[in-house]
Design a protein around this motif. Sequence first.
Motif, PDB file in Angstrom:
ATOM      1  N   PHE A  11       5.479  -7.608  -3.296  1.00 21.18           N
ATOM      2  CA  PHE A  11       6.059  -8.794  -2.661  1.00 21.18           C
ATOM      3  C   PHE A  11       7.032  -8.418  -1.550  1.00 21.18           C
ATOM      4  CE2 PHE A  11       4.284 -10.914  -6.307  1.00 21.18           C
ATOM      5  CZ  PHE A  11       3.888 -12.121  -5.775  1.00 21.18           C
ATOM      6  N   PHE A  12       7.595  -7.234  -1.601  1.00 23.38           N
ATOM      7  CA  PHE A  12       8.404  -6.769  -0.474  1.00 23.38           C
ATOM      8  C   PHE A  12       7.527  -6.622   0.764  1.00 23.38           C
ATOM      9  CE2 PHE A  12      10.336  -3.595   2.250  1.00 23.38           C
ATOM     10  CZ  PHE A  12      11.682  -3.937   2.241  1.00 23.38           C
ATOM     11  N   LYS A  13       6.347  -6.040   0.592  1.00 18.62           N
ATOM     12  CA  LYS A  13       5.423  -5.889   1.708  1.00 18.62           C
ATOM     13  C   LYS A  13       4.960  -7.248   2.223  1.00 18.62           C
ATOM     14  CE  LYS A  13       1.425  -4.050   0.791  1.00 18.62           C
ATOM     15  NZ  LYS A  13       0.377  -3.044   0.516  1.00 18.62           N
ATOM     16  N   ILE A  14       4.691  -8.173   1.312  1.00 22.35           N
ATOM     17  CA  ILE A  14       4.287  -9.524   1.712  1.00 22.35           C
ATOM     18  C   ILE A  14       5.413 -10.209   2.478  1.00 22.35           C
ATOM     19  CG2 ILE A  14       3.714 -11.830   0.846  1.00 22.35           C
ATOM     20  CD1 ILE A  14       2.230 -10.444  -1.461  1.00 22.35           C
ATOM     21  N   GLY A  15       6.639 -10.115   1.949  1.00 22.56           N
ATOM     22  CA  GLY A  15       7.774 -10.752   2.616  1.00 22.56           C
ATOM     23  C   GLY A  15       8.075 -10.157   3.973  1.00 22.56           C
ATOM     24  N   PHE A  16       7.857  -8.856   4.120  1.00 21.81           N
ATOM     25  CA  PHE A  16       8.160  -8.179   5.382  1.00 21.81           C
ATOM     26  C   PHE A  16       7.211  -8.598   6.497  1.00 21.81           C
ATOM     27  CE2 PHE A  16       8.308  -4.624   8.369  1.00 21.81           C
ATOM     28  CZ  PHE A  16       9.672  -4.415   8.466  1.00 21.81           C
ATOM     29  N   PHE A  17       5.993  -8.990   6.154  1.00 17.90           N
ATOM     30  CA  PHE A  17       5.006  -9.337   7.166  1.00 17.90           C
ATOM     31  C   PHE A  17       4.666 -10.829   7.164  1.00 17.90           C
ATOM     32  CE2 PHE A  17       4.335  -4.797   6.734  1.00 17.90           C
ATOM     33  CZ  PHE A  17       4.180  -4.412   8.049  1.00 17.90           C
ATOM     34  N   THR A  18       5.510 -11.654   6.562  1.00 20.89           N
ATOM     35  CA  THR A  18       5.266 -13.100   6.538  1.00 20.89           C
ATOM     36  C   THR A  18       5.953 -13.746   7.731  1.00 20.89           C
ATOM     37  OG1 THR A  18       5.069 -13.162   4.134  1.00 20.89           O
ATOM     38  CG2 THR A  18       5.517 -15.235   5.244  1.00 20.89           C
ATOM     39  N   PHE A  19       5.212 -13.965   8.808  1.00 19.19           N
ATOM     40  CA  PHE A  19       5.718 -14.666   9.981  1.00 19.19           C
ATOM     41  C   PHE A  19       5.122 -16.072   9.998  1.00 19.19           C
ATOM     42  CE2 PHE A  19       6.109 -10.261  11.072  1.00 19.19           C
ATOM     43  CZ  PHE A  19       7.279 -10.185  11.802  1.00 19.19           C
ATOM     44  N   GLY A  20       5.956 -17.078  10.359  1.00 12.08           N
ATOM     45  CA  GLY A  20       5.422 -18.417  10.531  1.00 12.08           C
ATOM     46  C   GLY A  20       5.628 -19.341   9.356  1.00 12.08           C
ATOM     47  N   GLY A  21       6.497 -18.987   8.392  1.00 13.60           N
ATOM     48  CA  GLY A  21       6.770 -19.899   7.290  1.00 13.60           C
ATOM     49  C   GLY A  21       5.923 -19.603   6.061  1.00 13.60           C
ATOM     50  N   GLY A  22       6.101 -20.469   5.038  1.00 13.55           N
ATOM     51  CA  GLY A  22       5.475 -20.233   3.744  1.00 13.55           C
ATOM     52  C   GLY A  22       3.963 -20.199   3.762  1.00 13.55           C
ATOM     53  N   TYR A  23       3.334 -21.062   4.587  1.00 10.28           N
ATOM     54  CA  TYR A  23       1.874 -21.080   4.623  1.00 10.28           C
ATOM     55  C   TYR A  23       1.307 -19.760   5.136  1.00 10.28           C
ATOM     56  CZ  TYR A  23       1.727 -26.056   3.593  1.00 10.28           C
ATOM     57  OH  TYR A  23       1.846 -27.273   2.981  1.00 10.28           O
ATOM     58  N   MET A  25       2.238 -16.979   4.331  1.00 11.01           N
ATOM     59  CA  MET A  25       2.279 -16.028   3.228  1.00 11.01           C
ATOM     60  C   MET A  25       0.988 -16.059   2.413  1.00 11.01           C
ATOM     61  SD  MET A  25       5.196 -15.906   0.271  1.00 11.01           S
ATOM     62  CE  MET A  25       5.553 -14.425  -0.671  1.00 11.01           C
ATOM     63  N   ILE A  26       0.245 -17.162   2.508  1.00 10.46           N
ATOM     64  CA  ILE A  26      -0.932 -17.358   1.661  1.00 10.46           C
ATOM     65  C   ILE A  26      -1.983 -16.273   1.849  1.00 10.46           C
ATOM     66  CG2 ILE A  26      -2.848 -18.925   1.125  1.00 10.46           C
ATOM     67  CD1 ILE A  26      -0.933 -21.243   1.712  1.00 10.46           C
ATOM     68  N   PRO A  27      -2.385 -15.943   3.092  1.00 11.05           N
ATOM     69  CA  PRO A  27      -3.406 -14.891   3.226  1.00 11.05           C
ATOM     70  C   PRO A  27      -2.942 -13.529   2.736  1.00 11.05           C
ATOM     71  CG  PRO A  27      -2.511 -15.485   5.375  1.00 11.05           C
ATOM     72  CD  PRO A  27      -2.028 -16.507   4.400  1.00 11.05           C
ATOM     73  N   LEU A  28      -1.653 -13.220   2.863  1.00  8.68           N
ATOM     74  CA  LEU A  28      -1.147 -11.947   2.379  1.00  8.68           C
ATOM     75  C   LEU A  28      -1.172 -11.896   0.853  1.00  8.68           C
ATOM     76  CD1 LEU A  28       1.919 -11.455   4.767  1.00  8.68           C
ATOM     77  CD2 LEU A  28      -0.437 -10.714   5.074  1.00  8.68           C
ATOM     78  N   ILE A  29      -0.788 -13.002   0.213  1.00  9.49           N
ATOM     79  CA  ILE A  29      -0.851 -13.057  -1.253  1.00  9.49           C
ATOM     80  C   ILE A  29      -2.300 -12.969  -1.717  1.00  9.49           C
ATOM     81  CG2 ILE A  29      -0.381 -14.476  -3.284  1.00  9.49           C
ATOM     82  CD1 ILE A  29       2.015 -15.606  -1.898  1.00  9.49           C
ATOM     83  N   GLU A  30      -3.177 -13.673  -1.020  1.00 12.01           N
ATOM     84  CA  GLU A  30      -4.585 -13.635  -1.388  1.00 12.01           C
ATOM     85  C   GLU A  30      -5.119 -12.210  -1.328  1.00 12.01           C
ATOM     86  OE1 GLU A  30      -8.526 -16.244  -0.269  1.00 12.01           O
ATOM     87  OE2 GLU A  30      -7.283 -15.507   1.366  1.00 12.01           O
ATOM     88  N   GLN A  31      -4.742 -11.478  -0.300  1.00  9.98           N
ATOM     89  CA  GLN A  31      -5.202 -10.105  -0.132  1.00  9.98           C
ATOM     90  C   GLN A  31      -4.644  -9.187  -1.219  1.00  9.98           C
ATOM     91  OE1 GLN A  31      -7.222  -8.615   2.118  1.00  9.98           O
ATOM     92  NE2 GLN A  31      -6.800  -6.487   1.548  1.00  9.98           N
ATOM     93  N   GLU A  32      -3.325  -9.281  -1.460  1.00 11.89           N
ATOM     94  CA  GLU A  32      -2.669  -8.351  -2.375  1.00 11.89           C
ATOM     95  C   GLU A  32      -2.834  -8.736  -3.837  1.00 11.89           C
ATOM     96  OE1 GLU A  32      -0.964  -5.495  -1.789  1.00 11.89           O
ATOM     97  OE2 GLU A  32      -1.507  -5.591   0.334  1.00 11.89           O
ATOM     98  N   THR A  82      13.027 -11.088  -5.601  1.00  9.11           N
ATOM     99  CA  THR A  82      13.838 -10.142  -4.840  1.00  9.11           C
ATOM    100  C   THR A  82      13.019  -9.476  -3.747  1.00  9.11           C
ATOM    101  OG1 THR A  82      15.133  -9.709  -6.844  1.00  9.11           O
ATOM    102  CG2 THR A  82      15.361  -8.153  -5.017  1.00  9.11           C
ATOM    103  N   GLY A  83      11.794  -9.079  -4.088  1.00  9.21           N
ATOM    104  CA  GLY A  83      10.945  -8.458  -3.084  1.00  9.21           C
ATOM    105  C   GLY A  83      10.605  -9.380  -1.935  1.00  9.21           C
ATOM    106  N   THR A  84      10.456 -10.666  -2.222  1.00 13.20           N
ATOM    107  CA  THR A  84      10.096 -11.636  -1.187  1.00 13.20           C
ATOM    108  C   THR A  84      11.234 -11.887  -0.209  1.00 13.20           C
ATOM    109  OG1 THR A  84       8.539 -12.729  -2.684  1.00 13.20           O
ATOM    110  CG2 THR A  84       9.284 -13.990  -0.768  1.00 13.20           C
ATOM    111  N   ILE A  85      12.453 -12.037  -0.731  1.00 13.69           N
ATOM    112  CA  ILE A  85      13.567 -12.450   0.130  1.00 13.69           C
ATOM    113  C   ILE A  85      14.325 -11.267   0.730  1.00 13.69           C
ATOM    114  CG2 ILE A  85      13.831 -14.561  -1.194  1.00 13.69           C
ATOM    115  CD1 ILE A  85      16.362 -13.393  -2.435  1.00 13.69           C
TER     116      ILE A  85
END
Length: 371
Positions: A11-23, A25-32, A82-85
């Motif tokens: 989730f740290f990796k997901i949070g680090f590359f989440t640009f553009g708001g919560g939506y 984040m969806i493709p990154l979560i789907e991938q990981e 914690t990893g997300t924020i």
Amino acid sequence: MQRLPIIFGTFFKIGFFTFGGGYAMIPLIEQEVIDRRGWVERREFLDLLTLAQSVPGPIAVNTAVFVGYRIRGLRGALAALTGTILPSFTIILLIALFFADIRQNPVVDAAFKGMRPAVVALIIGPVISLARGMHWTDDKRGGRAGHLGAGLVAHLCAGGRGRGGHGVGTGRGSQERRRPMIVLWQLFVSYLKIGFFGFGGGYAMLSLIQNEVVVQHGWMTNAQFADIVAVSQITPGPIAINSATYVGYTVGLQTGHTWCGILGSVIATLAVCLPSLTLMMLVARFFLKLKGNRWVEGAMRGMRPVVIGMIAAAALLLIFPRSDNPDDLNFIDGWSWALFGAVFVGSWRKVNPILLICLSAAAGIVIYYLF
């Protein structure tokens, strides 16, 4: 049983590359979470998105808490949260401390011009994959298509909300030194309220944040608040978390102490996340227990198409924003559409979303800065 460092790192990796708001984040979560690690099934992931949008708080935070709790209970939820924020908190705090004018840097601006259409393409990808995972061929397909359309229309109609109110800030907080503990306590209470009543994700929470920090407490002016929103939009992480960190630092700094600014950023960030953590764990606990209940399953079957429609609407609003401001445009020329198409094809062929975002940023620098 998954180790907590793995959950945190994912989730740290997901949070680090989440640009553009919560939506975004969806493709990154789907991938990981789905494709790579298999922690959650695709249909369960759609139920998760439904619950994440039904509970107040940033959608990205709600999603992370649910997945973490699903894997390792309370410890997993805390590790995922914690990893997300942490990436966005660290970057925003560094910007507040050292790089206040980063959004005016031409290289950074060019990189984000390349990433914005990529984010839209990455949001559209899960819409198609999630829709394909639905059972549309039964005798209720007309009703499900209607639910999808209802979610699409409802989200489009609400698309312009929360992008800024019309309160008039006085900036009283910058004109006087206040007792640090009183200011920090007011900051905690304000962001706790924002977290509890902020339905609809980060953009919908902006109006609540503006009301608290500009209108109610006068900690800053409307112009200062607009600058904070701009910085929050060009950095990774949920916009509600980014703005909480920046506002917390700015408000704490008004007491005259740098350490109060840092402490203020911590307090505001934790306060806005606390309702999401508490409510999402309660929802996840009861949902996992009642997962086989036919009433719960029926409700989820009805809401899944609505969620897909809302995600699709979020992508459409990014393509066609309800604003005449050129700075709000994500597609500024033919190159933007070319990048959108390239990223969409890459997403369809299961290229890692993080790699696509990095390549889009590099392409933006080449197109909009070097040439």
